[in-house]
Design an enzyme around this catalytic site. Structure first.
Site, PDB file in Angstrom:
ATOM      1  CG  ASN A 123      -2.242  -7.854  11.410  1.00  0.00           C
ATOM      2  OD1 ASN A 123      -2.757  -8.761  12.077  1.00  0.00           O
ATOM      3  ND2 ASN A 123      -1.168  -8.048  10.656  1.00  0.00           N
ATOM      4  CG  HIS A 181       1.438  -9.928   7.425  1.00  0.00           C
ATOM      5  ND1 HIS A 181       2.658 -10.024   8.049  1.00  0.00           N
ATOM      6  CD2 HIS A 181       0.921  -8.734   7.797  1.00  0.00           C
ATOM      7  CE1 HIS A 181       2.860  -8.932   8.782  1.00  0.00           C
ATOM      8  NE2 HIS A 181       1.821  -8.134   8.640  1.00  0.00           N
ATOM      9  CD  GLU A 227       1.572  -4.616   6.259  1.00  0.00           C
ATOM     10  OE1 GLU A 227       1.132  -3.840   7.107  1.00  0.00           O
ATOM     11  OE2 GLU A 227       1.732  -5.829   6.472  1.00  0.00           O
ATOM     12  CB  SER A 248       6.540   1.813  11.863  1.00  0.00           C
ATOM     13  OG  SER A 248       7.293   0.680  12.242  1.00  0.00           O
TER      14      SER A 248
HETATM   15  C1  PEP Z   1       1.842  -5.223  10.183  1.00  0.00           C
HETATM   16  O1  PEP Z   1       2.627  -6.123  10.511  1.00  0.00           O
HETATM   17  O2  PEP Z   1       0.887  -5.474   9.416  1.00  0.00           O
HETATM   18  C2  PEP Z   1       2.081  -3.872  10.685  1.00  0.00           C
HETATM   19  C3  PEP Z   1       1.613  -2.892   9.986  1.00  0.00           C
HETATM   20  O3  PEP Z   1       2.774  -3.777  11.856  1.00  0.00           O
HETATM   21  P1  PEP Z   1       3.293  -2.431  12.590  1.00  0.00           P
HETATM   22  O4  PEP Z   1       2.232  -1.377  12.440  1.00  0.00           O
HETATM   23  O5  PEP Z   1       3.484  -2.838  13.998  1.00  0.00           O
HETATM   24  O6  PEP Z   1       4.553  -2.039  11.923  1.00  0.00           O
END
Ligand code: PEP
Length: 291
Positions: free
Chosen positions: A29, A125, A204, A243
């Site tokens: 993403n 999201h 997430e 992350s």
């Molecule tokens: C996201 O926002 O979909 C995401 C997984 O971000 P990050 O890997 O930077 O935490």
């Protein structure tokens, strides 16, 4: 044969041989981090890295890789991948689509306009929910639009509870998911239709996104188990996001003989670096290797 689970309240590591043959999905993403020309350059680098990884693999069909560029970059990235790197098999996903269909809706992205470009659309999201006030009703309406267009939705859910018991997180995410599915139903799309469209859930947790502080595998597996039980859908595809980085990527999948119940990853920051993203793809492929 039913999937065997270890005897913990949350499911946990699973050693059923059918699990090790399940496909793994990795989605990048890119959010609004790059202008389209840089997205094309990054897509090239990733396609080269993923292409050579897959050529060397005996199980390339076990992996599904998707890039989600900005809306402005979708068409150029999709045509680059199809024209120059068809052997890498990388697909394109949209980061969002609209609640509206075609019509006089300035600035919107109707799901049916994504047909032929992006077979997969991310919906709900947490950045859309937070920055654009997307309620469960809106998320459900978008799910219905995506399915009506013949595309596959990736529904993002996640608790905003940095400190909580696992049970509280599971309950939060079950309720959030149920609210989105109920809203989709009201918008004319049944849960059976969502399953038929191949809906994927991406857990997430808000506190893990972009913080360098990922959830534990135990938490992610508890959520996977909680959603699969609530929806009575043992095969519900479940991704983790928040992350994820190359160094820890393998931990999300376990080992070929002892896979976790996590079917893939949604990757933000680390997907902006070809080498880090390709390392994540390699880690995922390693776990699908026949033991
Ligand atoms: C996201 O926002 O979909 C995401 C997984 O971000 P990050 O890997 O930077 O935490």
């Amino acid at each position: 044969m039913p999937r065997r689970r270890a005897a913990t309240p949350w499911g946990n590591l699973c050693d059923d041989s059918r699990m090790s043959s399940r496909q793994i999905t990795i989605i990048a993403n890119w959010k609004a981090n790059l202008p389209p020309s840089n997205e094309v350059a990054l897509a090239k680098e990733i396609a080269e890295g993923v292409g050579s990884t897959l050529r060397a693999a005996d199980n390339p069909e076990r992996l599904r890789v998707l890039l989600a560029p900005s809306t402005l970059g979708l068409v150029s990235v999709a045509s680059l991948l199809r024209r120059e790197y068809p052997q890498a098999g990388i697909e394109v996903a949209a980061q969002d689509s609209s609640l509206t269909g075609s019509g006089a809706f300035t600035g919107e992205i109707p799901a049916d306009h994504l047909v032929g470009i992006a077979p997969v659309v991310i919906v709900g999201h947490s950045e859309r929910r937070r920055n654009h006030g997307e309620s469960d009703a809106i998320v459900g309406g978008k799910l219905a639009r995506v399915v009506a267009a013949g595309l596959t939705p990736v529904l993002c859910v996640g608790d905003d509870l940095p400190v909580a018991e696992i049970g509280a997180r599971v309950a939060y995410v079950q309720a959030q998911c149920a609210a989105a599915l109920t809203a989709a139903e009201r918008a004319g799309c049944s849960t059976a239709q969502l399953f038929a469209a191949g809906i994927v859930i991406a857990y997430e947790p808000v506190w893990a996104i972009g913080t360098g502080n990922p959830a534990s595998v135990e938490i992610a597996e508890a959520i996977a188990h909680g959603l699969r039980s609530a929806l009575q859908r043992d095969e519900l595809p479940f991704l983790y996001g928040g992350s994820v980085d190359a160094a820890s990527a393998a931990a999300w999948f376990g080992a070929p003989t002892r896979r976790t119940s996590i079917d893939g990853l949604l990757v933000g920051s680390a997907s902006l670096h070809a080498d880090r993203f390709v390392a994540i793809v390699r880690a995922a492929l390693a776990v699908t290797r026949p033991a």
